[in-house]
Design a protein around this motif. Structure first.
Motif: not given
Length: 147
Positions: A9, A12-13, A77, A79, A88, A90
Motif C-alpha cells: 500500500e 502504491n501510494q 483498495v 491487497v 492491489l 482500487c
C-alpha cells in the motif's frame, strides 16, 4: 494487516504521488527492472499494452509533461499477497485540469489493477492496468434492489 500489505500500500501510494507531482525519478524507482524472465507491462486507460521498462517509463514521462494538474482519491483498495507477488485493486477517482487556459476541472473514474513483485530493493510495480468507468456504469449508483 500484514507487514507486506502495508508495504505494498505504501509503494502504491508513492506511485500515485509520483504522478500527481510529475516526479519521473520517483516513478522510475517504483517500477521493477526488466529481466530475462520478467518484463514490466502497463495499460493506460484507452491505450494499447506497453511492454518493457523503457517504453513504460517513456509513457509516464509523456503523461506527466502533458498534464498540468491531476489528483487521485483512491477507494475500494484491496491487497492480496501471494508470496513474492501482490495484487492491489482500487478505484481511481481522478480530478484533472480542464482545457488549456481554462480554469475548469474534469473528473473521471478508473478501476486499476496494480501488480507488485518483491525484489531485493523491496516491492516494485510490475504491471499496471487501468480501465475507465463510463458514466452511468458505476455499480454503486446503478445497483437495483432485488424484487
Amino acid at each position: 494487516m500484514s507487514v507486506d500489505t502495508v508495504a505494498v500500500e505504501t509503494v502504491n501510494q508513492a506511485f500515485y504521488t509520483a504522478i500527481e507531482e510529475a516526479d519521473l525519478d520517483k516513478m522510475t524507482d517504483i517500477w521493477a527492472v526488466d529481466s530475462e524472465h520478467m518484463r514490466v507491462n502497463c495499460v493506460h486507460p484507452g491505450w494499447p499494452m506497453l511492454t518493457g521498462r523503457a517504453e513504460v517509463l517513456r509513457s509516464w514521462a509523456l503523461i506527466m509533461a502533458n498534464t498540468p494538474y491531476i489528483q487521485f482519491v483512491l477507494t475500494d483498495v484491496n491487497v492480496t499477497v501471494f508470496g513474492d507477488v501482490a495484487v492491489l485493486t482500487c478505484a481511481e477517482n481522478i480530478l484533472t485540469a480542464g482545457e488549456a487556459g481554462d480554469d475548469s476541472f474534469a473528473a473521471g473514474k478508473v478501476v486499476a489493477s496494480n501488480t507488485f513483485v518483491r525484489t531485493p530493493e523491496g516491492w516494485r510495480l510490475w504491471m499496471y492496468h487501468g480501465s475507465p468507468v463510463l458514466p452511468g456504469n458505476d455499480d454503486d449508483e446503478d445497483e437495483e434492489e432485488p424484487a
